[in-house]
Enzyme design. Structure first.
Site, PDB file in Angstrom:
ATOM      1  N   HIS A  73       0.793  -1.123   0.076  1.00 14.16           N
ATOM      2  CA  HIS A  73       0.016  -0.021   0.153  1.00 14.16           C
ATOM      3  C   HIS A  73       0.922   1.279   0.001  1.00 14.16           C
ATOM      4  O   HIS A  73       0.478   2.254  -0.732  1.00 14.16           O
ATOM      5  CB  HIS A  73      -0.761  -0.007   1.196  1.00 14.16           C
ATOM      6  CG  HIS A  73      -1.865   1.129   1.142  1.00 14.16           C
ATOM      7  ND1 HIS A  73      -2.806   1.336   0.325  1.00 14.16           N
ATOM      8  CD2 HIS A  73      -1.842   2.089   2.356  1.00 14.16           C
ATOM      9  CE1 HIS A  73      -3.390   2.550   0.778  1.00 14.16           C
ATOM     10  NE2 HIS A  73      -2.892   2.893   1.969  1.00 14.16           N
ATOM     11  N   ASP A  76       2.349   1.740  -3.638  1.00 13.01           N
ATOM     12  CA  ASP A  76       1.442   2.265  -4.162  1.00 13.01           C
ATOM     13  C   ASP A  76       1.191   3.736  -4.007  1.00 13.01           C
ATOM     14  O   ASP A  76       1.012   4.401  -5.073  1.00 13.01           O
ATOM     15  CB  ASP A  76      -0.035   1.363  -4.011  1.00 13.01           C
ATOM     16  CG  ASP A  76      -1.001   1.946  -4.818  1.00 13.01           C
ATOM     17  OD1 ASP A  76      -0.825   1.980  -6.193  1.00 13.01           O
ATOM     18  OD2 ASP A  76      -1.932   2.248  -4.567  1.00 13.01           O
TER      19      ASP A  76
END
Length: 100
Positions: A73, A76
């Site tokens: 995450h 990202d």
């Protein structure tokens, strides 16, 4: 490790926010201020990139990093911020060109 991951997320999020601010400011005609926001974006990305580089260096030294969903995450967030920064630069350039 969670602290490192949160640094990536926070710095990347700050960079993305500054890039989006740059677009809005340029849209309103203040190109100079928009470019200042892009510089702030670069600073925040530099912080995030430094964290990422440290992770990579540790990995290269044989200190394996457990890859979990939170780390994915965070990565990202960083990649998204980098993409938005590149697009924001183009938008600022475009608004500057059309304002002349």
């Amino acid at each position: 490790m969670e602290t490192i991951i949160m640094e990536l997320i926070v710095n990347s999020g700050n960079a993305r926010s500054r890039a989006m601010e740059a677009i809005r400011i340029a849209k309103n005609g203040n190109i100079e201020k928009a470019r200042e926001k892009l510089e702030e974006c670069e600073t925040e990305l530099g912080k995030a990139h430094s964290v990422q580089t440290n992770l990579i260096h540790n990995e290269a030294k044989g200190n394996k990093t457990e890859v979990d969903l939170l780390l994915v995450h965070a990565q990202d967030h960083l990649m998204n911020a980098m993409t938005i920064k590149d697009m924001a630069k183009e938008f600022v350039d475009m608004y500057e060109k059309f304002s002349k």
